[in-house]
Design an enzyme around this catalytic site. Structure first.
Site, PDB file in Angstrom:
ATOM      1  N   SER A  98       0.824  -1.082   0.034  1.00  0.00           N
ATOM      2  CA  SER A  98       0.082   0.087   0.157  1.00  0.00           C
ATOM      3  C   SER A  98       0.678   1.168  -0.078  1.00  0.00           C
ATOM      4  O   SER A  98       1.559   1.485  -1.048  1.00  0.00           O
ATOM      5  CB  SER A  98      -1.017   0.020   1.229  1.00  0.00           C
ATOM      6  OG  SER A  98      -1.813   0.917   1.064  1.00  0.00           O
ATOM      7  N   ASP A 241      -1.797   6.491  -3.277  1.00  0.00           N
ATOM      8  CA  ASP A 241      -0.769   5.683  -2.704  1.00  0.00           C
ATOM      9  C   ASP A 241      -0.132   4.543  -3.662  1.00  0.00           C
ATOM     10  O   ASP A 241      -0.719   4.299  -4.942  1.00  0.00           O
ATOM     11  CB  ASP A 241      -1.094   5.006  -1.350  1.00  0.00           C
ATOM     12  CG  ASP A 241      -2.241   3.979  -1.478  1.00  0.00           C
ATOM     13  OD1 ASP A 241      -3.005   4.211  -2.436  1.00  0.00           O
ATOM     14  OD2 ASP A 241      -2.379   3.056  -0.417  1.00  0.00           O
ATOM     15  N   ASP A 243      -0.924   1.392  -4.015  1.00  0.00           N
ATOM     16  CA  ASP A 243      -2.089   0.228  -4.518  1.00  0.00           C
ATOM     17  C   ASP A 243      -3.012   0.969  -5.184  1.00  0.00           C
ATOM     18  O   ASP A 243      -4.196   0.526  -5.297  1.00  0.00           O
ATOM     19  CB  ASP A 243      -2.120  -0.806  -3.810  1.00  0.00           C
ATOM     20  CG  ASP A 243      -2.908  -0.353  -2.438  1.00  0.00           C
ATOM     21  OD1 ASP A 243      -2.660   0.818  -2.015  1.00  0.00           O
ATOM     22  OD2 ASP A 243      -3.537  -1.185  -1.692  1.00  0.00           O
ATOM     23  N   ASP A 245      -5.575   2.727  -3.732  1.00  0.00           N
ATOM     24  CA  ASP A 245      -7.064   2.706  -3.084  1.00  0.00           C
ATOM     25  C   ASP A 245      -7.221   3.955  -2.360  1.00  0.00           C
ATOM     26  O   ASP A 245      -8.328   4.230  -1.739  1.00  0.00           O
ATOM     27  CB  ASP A 245      -7.060   1.138  -2.045  1.00  0.00           C
ATOM     28  CG  ASP A 245      -6.015   1.377  -0.837  1.00  0.00           C
ATOM     29  OD1 ASP A 245      -5.240   2.252  -1.078  1.00  0.00           O
ATOM     30  OD2 ASP A 245      -6.179   0.524  -0.007  1.00  0.00           O
TER      31      ASP A 245
END
Ligand code: MG
Length: 455
Positions: A98, A241, A243, A245
Site C-alpha cells: 500500500s 498511494d 496500490d 486505493d
C-alpha cells in the site's frame, strides 16, 4: 491477531517478509478458501513494488500446493483486483504494501464478494498459518496458473459507468495526476481522460523503485504534484498511494487539501438526514461538523480499513444506510458502489464536486482546523510498551475526556490528541487537532515530551 494487522501482513522484504513466509500465508489462505468440492479458483494481483513478482510467484506456488487454480491478473490497483474478485466470484490475494516505503511488501486477502476478509475469516487463516495446518493436495491435484489480461480494463470500464460522466466532462477540467509510480499509473490516466478531462501526469511510470516519490500520498511527498498543478494551470491535483486505493487532492492554486477536508466534502455531498457514516478514532472535527450539518450519525472504529468495513457490514445488516465512510488519509469508501476503498473512484466523485466551484472553495467549507502528526520510532516491543504506558499515565492525569477505542484519545472540547501505535510500521503516532495551529502543535509536543520523559 498477531500476523494480520489492521491492513493485512506487511514487512520489509527479505527481512520480515520472505518468499517462504508469503508461500505459507498463501497455503493457509488457499486452505481456508477451498470449498473442497471442485478446484478453487483464486485471483492473484500485485502492485508495482520491485519485490512484487517474487512474492506473487511464492503466493502462486502456495495456492497451487493446496489445489487452487490461480488467475494471475498482474499489476493492478487493489480495488481493481477486488472488482475482479466480485465479478468472477472468486477470492483473491493481493501482494502490496500500500503506502509503505519501497523496501516493504505485504499481502492482503479478499473474499469472493470482492471485500477484504472479515476478522473471523482472517483468524481462520491465521490459525492455519500458525499451526502449519495446510490442506496440501496430491501431486496430481496441484493447481494451475493462467494469465488474465482484462482485469485492469474491466475495472476502468465499470468505474466509468458508475460516476456522473456528463457532469464531469461538462466541467472541462484539467487534472494533474500523480500515481506515485504505483499501480494507479496503469489505470488512472485512462480513467480521467475518458471522463473528459485534460490529463497531465508526474511519477506516472510504474516503477517499484519509486524514483520520484515515496508511495505515501502525504503533503511532504507531493511537491512535484503541487508544482505541476501550477505550471499546467490545472483545476485539481490527484495523488494515489502504491496500490491506488487512496486519493489525496491539491487545489487549483497548488495548495495541498487536507485529506480530512476532502473526506468531509465528499461526505457532506453524500449524506442525508438519518444516514450513518463510519470513520476511525483519529477522525477530524471537519467530518464531525459535516455529519452534524447533514443530520447524520457518525460511528467510530479503531484505525484501519478492516475495522471500518466490519462496522459498515454490521450497520448495513441492521438496516442502516451507509452511503460513505472512510479516513482522512484519502482511504474513502462508497458502499453503494463497492465495499472497498478506491482512489480513482473517490477522485472521480471529487471531480463531480468541481462542476460548479473551484477545488479551493470546496476545501474552504472544511477549513479552520489544524492537524499535527508526530511519529516516534521504537526499537523493540519493550520500548513500544513503555511509550504506550506513558500515554496511559498521561491520559489518566489529564482532565480531558479520554477514549481507549484504539490507543488513547483525549478530547479537550476545542482540541484533541491521540496516541496510537501504527499497525504497519514500528512507530507510535501522536495526532493533534485544534482550530488554533499553535494549540495543535503544543498539544502534540506536550504529549511527545510525556512519552519521551522518564526512561
Ligand atoms: Mg493503499
Amino acid at each position: 491477531m498477531k500476523v494480520f494487522g489492521s491492513s493485512g501482513v506487511r514487512g520489509v522484504a527479505n527481512e520480515e517478509l520472505t518468499p517462504a513466509f508469503v508461500g505459507r500465508v498463501a497455503m493457509a489462505a488457499g486452505s481456508v478458501y477451498a470449498t473442497g468440492e471442485e478446484s478453487q479458483r483464486v485471483a492473484l494481483g500485485r502492485d508495482t513494488r520491485a519485490t512484487g513478482e517474487m512474492f506473487a510467484d511464492s503466493a502462486a506456488a502456495g495456492l497451487a500446493a493446496v489445489g487452487c487454480d490461480v488467475d494471475r491478473v498482474g499489476v493492478l490497483p487493489t480495488p481493481a483486483l477486488q472488482a475482479y474478485a466480485e465479478r468472477e466470484g472468486v477470492p483473491a490475494v493481493m501482494v502490496t504494501a500500500s503506502h509503505n516505503p519501497p523496501q516493504y511488501n505485504g499481502v492482503k486477502l479478499v473474499g469472493p464478494d470482492g471485500v477484504e476478509l472479515t476478522r473471523d475469516a482472517l483468524e481462520r487463516v491465521e490459525g492455519r498459518l500458525l499451526a502449519e495446518d495446510f490442506a496440501l493436495v496430491s501431486w496430481a491435484e496441484t493447481g494451475r496458473s493462467r494469465r488474465v489480461e482484462r482485469a485492469r480494463s474491466d475495472y476502468v470500464d465499470a468505474l466509468l459507468e458508475s460516476v456522473d460522466r456528463e457532469r464531469i466532462a461538462a466541467a472541462d477540467l484539467t487534472v494533474a495526476l500523480d500515481p506515485g509510480h504505483g499501480a494507479g499509473s496503469l489505470t488512472s490516466p485512462r480513467v480521467f481522460r475518458e471522463l473528459g478531462c485534460h490529463v497531465v501526469t508526474v511519477n506516472a511510470q510504474p516503477d517499484g523503485h519509486f524514483p520520484g516519490r515515496d508511495p505515501e500520498p502525504v503533503e511532504k511527498n507531493l511537491a512535484d504534484l503541487r508544482r505541476l498543478v501550477r505550471s499546467s494551470d490545472a483545476d485539481v491535483g490527484i495523488a494515489h498511494d502504491g496500490d491506488a486505493d487512496r486519493a489525496i487532492f491539491v487545489d487549483e492554486t497548488g495548495t495541498h487539501i487536507e485529506g480530512d477536508a476532502a473526506l468531509a466534502a465528499l461526505a457532506g455531498a453524500e449524506l442525508d438526514a438519518g444516514d450513518t457514516t463510519v470513520s476511525a478514532v483519529n477522525v477530524s472535527q471537519r467530518l464531525v461538523d459535516a455529519v452534524d450539518r447533514a443530520g447524520a450519525t457518525l460511528e467510530l472504529t479503531p484505525i484501519g480499513s478492516t475495522n471500518i468495513i466490519t462496522r459498515i457490514r454490521e450497520l448495513q445488516a441492521a438496516g442502516k444506510r451507509v452511503p460513505v465512510a472512510g479516513e482522512g488519509n484519502g482511504g474513502i469508501l462508497f458502499p453503494g458502489y463497492r465495499l472497498a476503498r478506491d482512489g480513482a473512484y473517490t477522485a472521480a466523485r471529487f471531480l463531480e464536486l468541481l462542476a460548479d466551484r473551484p477545488a479551493s472553495a470546496v476545501a474552504a467549507d472544511h477549513a479552520g482546523y489544524h492537524n499535527v502528526r508526530i511519529n516516534l520510532g521504537y526499537e523493540d516491543d519493550d520500548e513500544r510498551a513503555r511509550l504506550l504506558e506513558r500515554a496511559g499515565t498521561a491520559a489518566e492525569r489529564s482532565d480531558a475526556a479520554s477514549t481507549t477505542l484504539d490507543g488513547y484519545r483525549l478530547d479537550y472540547g476545542d482540541a484533541w490528541v491521540l496516541v496510537r501505535p501504527s499497525g504497519t510500521e514500528p512507530v507510535v503516532r501522536v495526532y493533534a487537532e485544534a482550530r488554533d495551529p499553535d494549540r495543535a502543535e503544543s498539544l502534540a509536543r506536550e504529549m511527545e515530551a510525556e512519552l519521551l520523559a522518564g526512561g
